[in-house]
Structure formats: structure tokens, C-alpha cells
Design a protein around this motif. Structure first.
Motif, PDB file in Angstrom:
ATOM      1  N   GLU A  22     -93.768 -59.666  61.301  1.00  0.00           N
ATOM      2  CA  GLU A  22     -92.341 -59.964  61.462  1.00  0.00           C
ATOM      3  C   GLU A  22     -92.113 -60.924  62.626  1.00  0.00           C
ATOM      4  OE1 GLU A  22     -88.246 -57.546  62.550  1.00  0.00           O
ATOM      5  OE2 GLU A  22     -89.854 -56.456  61.551  1.00  0.00           O
ATOM      6  N   LYS A  23     -92.753 -60.645  63.761  1.00  0.00           N
ATOM      7  CA  LYS A  23     -92.608 -61.507  64.938  1.00  0.00           C
ATOM      8  C   LYS A  23     -93.173 -62.899  64.651  1.00  0.00           C
ATOM      9  CE  LYS A  23     -91.265 -60.441  68.501  1.00  0.00           C
ATOM     10  NZ  LYS A  23     -89.919 -60.521  69.072  1.00  0.00           N
ATOM     11  N   ALA A  24     -94.330 -62.959  64.006  1.00  0.00           N
ATOM     12  CA  ALA A  24     -94.937 -64.252  63.676  1.00  0.00           C
ATOM     13  C   ALA A  24     -94.040 -65.043  62.733  1.00  0.00           C
ATOM     14  CB  ALA A  24     -96.314 -64.038  63.059  1.00  0.00           C
ATOM     15  N   GLY A  25     -93.428 -64.347  61.779  1.00  0.00           N
ATOM     16  CA  GLY A  25     -92.513 -65.012  60.847  1.00  0.00           C
ATOM     17  C   GLY A  25     -91.323 -65.615  61.563  1.00  0.00           C
ATOM     18  N   GLU A  26     -90.777 -64.870  62.533  1.00  0.00           N
ATOM     19  CA  GLU A  26     -89.647 -65.376  63.322  1.00  0.00           C
ATOM     20  C   GLU A  26     -90.048 -66.635  64.087  1.00  0.00           C
ATOM     21  OE1 GLU A  26     -88.515 -62.112  65.846  1.00  0.00           O
ATOM     22  OE2 GLU A  26     -87.849 -60.885  64.155  1.00  0.00           O
ATOM     23  N   LEU A  27     -91.239 -66.595  64.695  1.00  0.00           N
ATOM     24  CA  LEU A  27     -91.719 -67.755  65.450  1.00  0.00           C
ATOM     25  C   LEU A  27     -91.972 -68.946  64.521  1.00  0.00           C
ATOM     26  CD1 LEU A  27     -94.142 -65.926  67.868  1.00  0.00           C
ATOM     27  CD2 LEU A  27     -92.115 -67.228  68.542  1.00  0.00           C
ATOM     28  N   GLY A  28     -92.553 -68.660  63.361  1.00  0.00           N
ATOM     29  CA  GLY A  28     -92.819 -69.720  62.390  1.00  0.00           C
ATOM     30  C   GLY A  28     -91.543 -70.430  61.980  1.00  0.00           C
ATOM     31  N   LYS A  29     -90.490 -69.654  61.742  1.00  0.00           N
ATOM     32  CA  LYS A  29     -89.196 -70.243  61.373  1.00  0.00           C
ATOM     33  C   LYS A  29     -88.582 -71.008  62.542  1.00  0.00           C
ATOM     34  CE  LYS A  29     -87.824 -67.066  57.739  1.00  0.00           C
ATOM     35  NZ  LYS A  29     -87.124 -65.817  57.449  1.00  0.00           N
ATOM     36  N   ALA A  30     -88.613 -70.408  63.713  1.00  0.00           N
ATOM     37  CA  ALA A  30     -87.992 -71.030  64.888  1.00  0.00           C
ATOM     38  C   ALA A  30     -88.619 -72.384  65.218  1.00  0.00           C
ATOM     39  CB  ALA A  30     -88.094 -70.094  66.094  1.00  0.00           C
ATOM     40  N   PHE A  31     -89.935 -72.489  65.041  1.00  0.00           N
ATOM     41  CA  PHE A  31     -90.639 -73.718  65.401  1.00  0.00           C
ATOM     42  C   PHE A  31     -91.004 -74.572  64.187  1.00  0.00           C
ATOM     43  CE2 PHE A  31     -91.581 -71.003  69.121  1.00  0.00           C
ATOM     44  CZ  PHE A  31     -91.131 -71.848  70.122  1.00  0.00           C
ATOM     45  N   ASP A  32     -90.633 -74.118  62.986  1.00  0.00           N
ATOM     46  CA  ASP A  32     -91.027 -74.806  61.761  1.00  0.00           C
ATOM     47  C   ASP A  32     -92.542 -75.027  61.763  1.00  0.00           C
ATOM     48  OD1 ASP A  32     -90.641 -75.952  59.259  1.00  0.00           O
ATOM     49  OD2 ASP A  32     -90.385 -77.967  60.099  1.00  0.00           O
ATOM     50  N   ALA A  33     -93.265 -73.948  62.061  1.00  0.00           N
ATOM     51  CA  ALA A  33     -94.721 -74.013  62.217  1.00  0.00           C
ATOM     52  C   ALA A  33     -95.434 -73.486  60.981  1.00  0.00           C
ATOM     53  CB  ALA A  33     -95.142 -73.193  63.435  1.00  0.00           C
ATOM     54  N   ASP A  34     -96.650 -73.947  60.794  1.00  0.00           N
ATOM     55  CA  ASP A  34     -97.516 -73.421  59.735  1.00  0.00           C
ATOM     56  C   ASP A  34     -98.168 -72.142  60.247  1.00  0.00           C
ATOM     57  OD1 ASP A  34     -97.061 -75.541  57.979  1.00  0.00           O
ATOM     58  OD2 ASP A  34     -98.726 -76.719  58.802  1.00  0.00           O
ATOM     59  N   LEU A  35     -98.117 -71.098  59.445  1.00  0.00           N
ATOM     60  CA  LEU A  35     -98.767 -69.836  59.794  1.00  0.00           C
ATOM     61  C   LEU A  35    -100.075 -69.702  59.031  1.00  0.00           C
ATOM     62  CD1 LEU A  35     -95.818 -67.248  59.620  1.00  0.00           C
ATOM     63  CD2 LEU A  35     -96.765 -68.343  61.650  1.00  0.00           C
ATOM     64  N   SER A  36    -101.083 -69.202  59.717  1.00  0.00           N
ATOM     65  CA  SER A  36    -102.343 -68.814  59.094  1.00  0.00           C
ATOM     66  C   SER A  36    -102.588 -67.368  59.477  1.00  0.00           C
ATOM     67  CB  SER A  36    -103.512 -69.664  59.601  1.00  0.00           C
ATOM     68  OG  SER A  36    -103.359 -71.008  59.213  1.00  0.00           O
ATOM     69  N   LEU A  37    -103.155 -66.594  58.553  1.00  0.00           N
ATOM     70  CA  LEU A  37    -103.442 -65.183  58.814  1.00  0.00           C
ATOM     71  C   LEU A  37    -104.941 -64.957  58.820  1.00  0.00           C
ATOM     72  CD1 LEU A  37    -100.870 -63.470  56.384  1.00  0.00           C
ATOM     73  CD2 LEU A  37    -100.498 -64.310  58.710  1.00  0.00           C
ATOM     74  N   VAL A  38    -105.379 -64.086  59.717  1.00  0.00           N
ATOM     75  CA  VAL A  38    -106.797 -63.742  59.764  1.00  0.00           C
ATOM     76  C   VAL A  38    -106.965 -62.237  59.978  1.00  0.00           C
ATOM     77  CG1 VAL A  38    -107.023 -64.232  62.259  1.00  0.00           C
ATOM     78  CG2 VAL A  38    -109.063 -64.256  60.797  1.00  0.00           C
ATOM     79  N   HIS A  39    -107.932 -61.691  59.259  1.00  0.00           N
ATOM     80  CA  HIS A  39    -108.369 -60.315  59.479  1.00  0.00           C
ATOM     81  C   HIS A  39    -109.878 -60.384  59.639  1.00  0.00           C
ATOM     82  CE1 HIS A  39    -108.824 -56.010  59.249  1.00  0.00           C
ATOM     83  NE2 HIS A  39    -109.721 -56.173  58.286  1.00  0.00           N
ATOM     84  N   VAL A  40    -110.378 -59.789  60.721  1.00  0.00           N
ATOM     85  CA  VAL A  40    -111.812 -59.812  60.987  1.00  0.00           C
ATOM     86  C   VAL A  40    -112.396 -58.430  60.727  1.00  0.00           C
ATOM     87  CG1 VAL A  40    -113.619 -60.324  62.665  1.00  0.00           C
ATOM     88  CG2 VAL A  40    -111.456 -61.591  62.749  1.00  0.00           C
ATOM     89  N   ILE A  41    -113.445 -58.405  59.928  1.00  0.00           N
ATOM     90  CA  ILE A  41    -114.153 -57.163  59.632  1.00  0.00           C
ATOM     91  C   ILE A  41    -115.462 -57.190  60.403  1.00  0.00           C
ATOM     92  CG2 ILE A  41    -115.274 -55.775  57.847  1.00  0.00           C
ATOM     93  CD1 ILE A  41    -113.411 -57.125  55.811  1.00  0.00           C
ATOM     94  N   GLU A  42    -115.678 -56.164  61.214  1.00  0.00           N
ATOM     95  CA  GLU A  42    -116.956 -56.072  61.908  1.00  0.00           C
ATOM     96  C   GLU A  42    -118.013 -55.613  60.915  1.00  0.00           C
ATOM     97  OE1 GLU A  42    -117.334 -54.926  66.072  1.00  0.00           O
ATOM     98  OE2 GLU A  42    -115.280 -54.169  65.899  1.00  0.00           O
ATOM     99  N   PRO A  43    -119.148 -56.310  60.854  1.00  0.00           N
ATOM    100  CA  PRO A  43    -120.205 -55.887  59.933  1.00  0.00           C
ATOM    101  C   PRO A  43    -120.600 -54.429  60.214  1.00  0.00           C
ATOM    102  CG  PRO A  43    -120.693 -58.040  60.827  1.00  0.00           C
ATOM    103  CD  PRO A  43    -119.507 -57.519  61.579  1.00  0.00           C
ATOM    104  N   LEU A  44    -120.828 -53.683  59.142  1.00  0.00           N
ATOM    105  CA  LEU A  44    -121.170 -52.270  59.293  1.00  0.00           C
ATOM    106  C   LEU A  44    -122.438 -52.079  60.115  1.00  0.00           C
ATOM    107  CD1 LEU A  44    -120.303 -50.959  55.723  1.00  0.00           C
ATOM    108  CD2 LEU A  44    -119.042 -50.563  57.849  1.00  0.00           C
ATOM    109  N   THR A  45    -123.325 -53.064  60.079  1.00  0.00           N
ATOM    110  CA  THR A  45    -124.537 -52.941  60.883  1.00  0.00           C
ATOM    111  C   THR A  45    -124.218 -52.961  62.374  1.00  0.00           C
ATOM    112  OG1 THR A  45    -124.882 -55.317  60.670  1.00  0.00           O
ATOM    113  CG2 THR A  45    -126.114 -53.900  59.156  1.00  0.00           C
ATOM    114  N   PHE A  46    -123.093 -53.635  62.771  1.00  0.00           N
ATOM    115  CA  PHE A  46    -122.660 -53.599  64.174  1.00  0.00           C
ATOM    116  C   PHE A  46    -122.253 -52.179  64.541  1.00  0.00           C
ATOM    117  CE2 PHE A  46    -120.963 -58.209  64.988  1.00  0.00           C
ATOM    118  CZ  PHE A  46    -122.187 -58.707  64.625  1.00  0.00           C
ATOM    119  N   ALA A  47    -121.469 -51.584  63.662  1.00  0.00           N
ATOM    120  CA  ALA A  47    -120.913 -50.256  63.940  1.00  0.00           C
ATOM    121  C   ALA A  47    -121.987 -49.185  63.985  1.00  0.00           C
ATOM    122  CB  ALA A  47    -119.855 -49.907  62.896  1.00  0.00           C
TER     123      ALA A  47
END
Length: 147
Positions: A22-47
Motif C-alpha cells: 500500500e505504501k509503495a503504491g502511494e509512492l509510485g503514484k505520487a512520483f509517477d514511478a515504475d514499481l518492481s516487486l521482489v521476494h527472496v527465498i533462502e535456499p533450503l540448504t542455507f537453512a
């Protein structure tokens, strides 16, 4: 005030991610910016340190498939196109820094649970991102109770 044109949003895909989105969307609109989303998964071997006598690749693939679907649903809320939706394997802060540099992001938006004391000293993804970023970082304080 800085003008942001490329905003990278790091999501953990928890229920609280909607507040970050929600906050990112507000900023994207306010600045007319392109948004990119990322989710990082830690490899199970790390865990698990490689101590499990089984092949975890199938489980890892299922986690990635589920994460891609969840990220797609989040992206749909803000009309973020598929080419700016990223599910990557690795250490979260490192991968967010790498992607921010690659995308020439001028702002990274992440969630912060506002931990104190020992939990803060041990580090969090938000803290790791903040201390290695080459651009501005906004840590959105998420409220676990709200939905």
C-alpha cells in the motif's frame, strides 16, 4: 524532496506485506514511478546447512512456484507487469541490493517489524538492506495486528 522514478519493493509475502504494498503504491503514484516487486527465498540448504540426507530440490521448486503465484497476486493490486516481478534465490539483503543496482532503483521499500534489543542486534532483512544499499531505503513499520 527527492524524486523517485524506479522503486523496488521487497516483500516477504506475509499478511503484513499488504501494508508495504500500500505504501509503495502511494509512492509510485505520487512520483509517477515504475514499481518492481521482489521476494527472496533462502535456499533450503542455507537453512538446514546441508545436514538433511534428502534431495530438497522438489520442495524448493514448490516454494518458488507458490511464491511466484503470491507475488503475481500482489503485483495485480498495483498493475505491476510480469517483467518487474522477481522471485529469486539467495540471501535477502544481498539479492535486494543486487536487483536494486541492476534495475537502477532510486528507492527500496521494505517492511520492518520494529524489533528491539537482541532481535535487532542479530539483524533483520530490513537492517541488512539499509546498511548496504546504494540508494534510499524506506522501512515501512508494519503492524502485525492490522489486516
Amino acid at each position: 524532496m527527492a524524486s523517485y522514478k524506479r522503486i523496488l519493493v521487497g516483500l516477504d509475502l506475509s499478511e503484513e506485506s499488504s501494508q508495504v504494498l500500500e505504501k509503495a503504491g502511494e509512492l509510485g503514484k505520487a512520483f509517477d514511478a515504475d514499481l518492481s516487486l521482489v521476494h527472496v527465498i533462502e535456499p533450503l540448504t542455507f537453512a538446514y546447512g546441508g545436514d538433511i540426507p534428502m534431495d530438497l530440490s522438489e520442495v524448493q521448486e514448490q516454494l518458488q512456484t507458490q511464491a511466484k503465484e503470491q507475488l503475481r497476486k500482489a503485483a495485480d493490486q498495483l498493475n505491476v507487469p510480469a517483467e518487474r516481478q522477481h522471485v529469486v534465490l539467495g540471501q535477502p539483503a544481498t539479492e535486494i541490493h543486487r536487483l536494486a543496482e541492476e534495475q537502477e532503483a532510486d528507492l527500496i521499500v521494505i517492511g520492518s517489524h520494529g524489533r528491539h534489543g537482541l532481535a535487532l542486534l542479530l539483524g533483520s532483512t530490513a537492517n541488512g538492506v539499509l546498511h548496504g544499499a546504494g540508494c534510499d531505503v524506506l522501512a515501512v513499520r508494519v503492524n502485525v495486528e492490522s489486516k
